[in-house]
Design an enzyme around this catalytic site. Structure first.
Site, mmCIF file in Angstrom:
data_model
loop_
_atom_site.group_PDB
_atom_site.id
_atom_site.type_symbol
_atom_site.label_atom_id
_atom_site.label_comp_id
_atom_site.label_asym_id
_atom_site.label_seq_id
_atom_site.Cartn_x
_atom_site.Cartn_y
_atom_site.Cartn_z
ATOM 1 N N MET A 44 0.830 -1.070 0.069
ATOM 2 C CA MET A 44 0.091 0.045 0.048
ATOM 3 C C MET A 44 0.811 1.308 -0.042
ATOM 4 S SD MET A 44 -2.179 1.519 3.111
ATOM 5 C CE MET A 44 -0.749 2.997 3.115
ATOM 6 N N ASN A 45 0.540 2.080 -0.679
ATOM 7 C CA ASN A 45 1.145 3.706 -0.606
ATOM 8 C C ASN A 45 0.088 4.795 -0.624
ATOM 9 O OD1 ASN A 45 1.863 2.702 -3.409
ATOM 10 N ND2 ASN A 45 2.295 4.805 -3.664
ATOM 11 N N ASP A 46 0.296 5.844 -1.447
ATOM 12 C CA ASP A 46 -0.506 6.790 -1.087
ATOM 13 C C ASP A 46 -1.990 6.561 -0.828
ATOM 14 O OD1 ASP A 46 1.686 7.488 -2.498
ATOM 15 O OD2 ASP A 46 0.958 8.521 -4.245
ATOM 16 N N GLN A 97 -3.280 3.702 -3.219
ATOM 17 C CA GLN A 97 -2.366 2.645 -4.219
ATOM 18 C C GLN A 97 -1.999 1.367 -3.398
ATOM 19 O OE1 GLN A 97 -0.164 5.015 -7.073
ATOM 20 N NE2 GLN A 97 -2.623 5.088 -6.890
ATOM 21 N N PHE A 135 -2.271 5.504 -11.080
ATOM 22 C CA PHE A 135 -1.494 6.315 -10.083
ATOM 23 C C PHE A 135 -2.418 7.187 -9.560
ATOM 24 C CE2 PHE A 135 3.415 6.029 -11.046
ATOM 25 C CZ PHE A 135 3.069 4.632 -11.043
ATOM 26 N N SER A 136 -1.735 7.922 -8.373
ATOM 27 C CA SER A 136 -2.716 8.856 -7.579
ATOM 28 C C SER A 136 -3.734 9.818 -7.935
ATOM 29 C CB SER A 136 -1.680 9.540 -6.669
ATOM 30 O OG SER A 136 -1.186 8.488 -5.785
ATOM 31 N N ARG A 143 1.517 14.337 -12.850
ATOM 32 C CA ARG A 143 0.507 13.330 -12.301
ATOM 33 C C ARG A 143 -0.062 13.842 -11.044
ATOM 34 N NH1 ARG A 143 6.014 11.451 -11.853
ATOM 35 N NH2 ARG A 143 6.739 11.497 -9.533
ATOM 36 N N ASP A 144 -1.065 13.026 -10.430
ATOM 37 C CA ASP A 144 -1.743 13.231 -9.229
ATOM 38 C C ASP A 144 -2.479 14.253 -9.202
ATOM 39 O OD1 ASP A 144 0.155 11.253 -8.713
ATOM 40 O OD2 ASP A 144 1.841 12.498 -7.560
ATOM 41 N N TRP A 161 5.392 5.018 5.258
ATOM 42 C CA TRP A 161 6.414 3.749 4.708
ATOM 43 C C TRP A 161 7.052 3.104 5.664
ATOM 44 C CZ3 TRP A 161 8.264 8.363 1.308
ATOM 45 C CH2 TRP A 161 9.124 8.884 1.780
#
Ligand code: DQQ
Length: 485
Positions: free
Chosen positions: A33-35, A51, A95-96, A152-153, A277
């Site tokens: 898992m990230n953002d 994510q 992506f985010s 991005r994002d 993280w």
């Protein structure tokens, strides 16, 4: 002095269960898992997307995971919301991005890779299944003429019936930037201008995950700049096209907080989550089968000095179990004073100190009886910093162990609010700053609390500690969880 009150039915932490896997921070049942993504309150419930790599505890094949909460505390896993579409603009990853309510239609705007383009998806069944827009990508490339370092994002908001999108970017040789777009329908976008641009040598080359929103009578821009590996806030004035920062700071200098996203909830609160993280090795994540957790939700405010205030949301008090209380203790310099209760690795602690003539004073958590392992949280009166020292948190030399600090404007008093959740440690001080850390003690008896002072004596006015409940019903996730973290 210790008035310990264990309520009937309160959980007793079983040392045999003591792994590094948090019990009241959100994380998926397994894998990477990230953002945080797509935060939105929909029909009263808080939806948190993130994510997610369903193929293992490492970054890759990025999908959007999905969880929902009615109280910001307990989370229910829902099916994966989005997967990369073979042959589509997001074939290499979703992506985010963010979520908005477009006249009753839940809509994601997110980045497809590669190359980086901006895409839409909508849901008509209460945010469970998502259909990608046939016209994707809706923004196919960065503005012509700009030599960008990334694109991005997207973060989207509506103002006066017009949609605006802030897209994270950077201009080669100049610095990170946020590109501003406008649209009448979320599908057709016109580029306006960079909303704000930084200096390469100060705030890096590429600003990931911008969030831009009004707060009080100011506007706030949150950015996650490459290569800083930390997240900044900028607070200032916005004229509808350009943002002029007046103050700037690090949101959380604990060394693991990144890519935060915010949302406005139905009560008008601006809430923020960030990705915490791992500070352990890839090999440890692979052995554990999971990597990455979500911070606790934080309530944002503008402080009287014009900086960003952060507090844990009040809903978290629902997790408090057995209670322990101390008051009016002198904390003498020298050897730390070990508290008999509580011991544990899932605790909330509220400690109020008066500095007295101490140069430094605070508390140790996850302390082994002989002090071999310990994590120190303290106010350094010589520098005026809140400090989280994990340099002795673990005997495992493969995990990060370091001293992290953040300036803490303080008079003579210190209020610490500490959320310890196995490997997750979030420390709020004086209702304004936060340091989040990851710790990986190795000893089963690294469960103690101690008070300490250096250079003089401090006073502990009061300390309240609660053993925290898990947010997962017993056994619910055991089939999916892995054992050792
Ligand atoms: N994570 C996403 C990107 C974003 C980065 C990829 C920040 O969209 O820029 O997983 O952590």
């Amino acid at each position: 002095m210790n008035q310990s009150t264990r309520g009937a039915g309160d959980p007793i932490v079983d040392p045999a269960q003591a792994t590094h896997r948090p019990q009241y921070h959100f994380l998926p049942p397994a894998n990477w898992m990230n953002d945080p993504n797509g935060l939105i309150q929909w029909q009263g419930k808080y939806h948190l997307f993130y994510q997610y790599n369903p193929n293992g505890p490492f970054h890759g094949t990025i999908h959007w995971g999905h969880t929902v909460s009615y109280d910001l505390v307990h989370w229910t896993d829902l099916p994966i919301a989005m997967a990369p579409s073979p042959g589509g603009p997001d074939k290499d990853g979703c992506f985010s991005g963010c979520a908005v309510n477009n006249h009753g239609v839940a809509t994601f705007m997110y980045t497809g890779v590669h190359p980086e383009t901006q895409c839409l998806a909508t849901s008509e069944d209460g945010l469970i299944t998502w259909q990608k827009h046939p016209g994707n990508p809706v923004i196919a490339a960065p503005p012509p003429g700009l030599d960008t370092t990334g694109f991005r994002d997207p973060f989207v908001w509506q103002d006066g019936g017009i949609w605006y999108a802030a897209v994270g970017s950077g201009i080669k040789g100049v610095g990170g930037t946020v590109l501003l777009y406008q649209s009448a329908d979320l599908v057709h976008w016109d580029y306006l201008n960079p909303i704000c641009t930084g200096r390469l040598e100060e705030t890096g080359s590429m600003w990931e995950c911008p969030n831009f929103f009004p707060l009080g009578d100011k506007h706030v821009l949150l950015i996650s700049p490459i290569p800083l590996r930390k997240t900044l806030f900028l607070i200032g004035a916005y004229d509808g096209r350009l943002f002029t920062p007046e103050t700037q700071g690090i949101i959380d200098n604990g060394g693991c907080f990144y890519a935060p996203q915010t949302m406005l909830d139905d009560t008008g609160r601006r809430l923020m989550w960030g990705w915490l993280w791992e500070r352990s090795s890839k090999a440890a994540s692979c052995a554990a089968g999971w990597a990455g957790i979500m911070s606790l939700p934080r309530l944002l405010s503008i402080l009287p000095d014009g900086t960003l205030g952060q507090q844990p949301v009040p809903e978290l008090t629902a997790l408090r179990g057995a209670h322990h209380h101390y008051s009016n203790l002198v904390v003498a310099p020298g050897a730390p004073a070990i508290l008999p209760d509580p011991t544990g690795v899932c605790l909330e602690i509220v400690a109020n100190f008066e500095r007295g003539d101490a140069l430094a004073f605070g508390i140790q958590v996850c302390r082994s009886p002989d002090g071999e392992e310990q994590t120190s949280i303290y106010f350094d009166g010589e520098t005026g910093d809140l400090v989280v020292d994990t340099s002795r948190a673990s005997t495992d030399a493969t995990v990060a162990r370091e001293v992290r600090r953040t300036p803490l404007p303080s008079d003579q008093t210190l209020k610490l609010r500490i959320f310890l959740d196995r490997s997750a440690l979030e420390v709020f001080a004086n209702d304004r700053v936060c340091l989040a850390s990851r710790i990986y003690p190795t000893r089963a008896d690294s469960r103690g609390l101690a008070l300490f002072a250096r250079g003089g004596a401090a006073r502990l006015s009061s300390l309240d500690a609660w053993e925290m409940h898990s947010i997962w019903p017993v056994g619910e996730r055991s089939a999916l969880s892995v054992t050792q973290g």
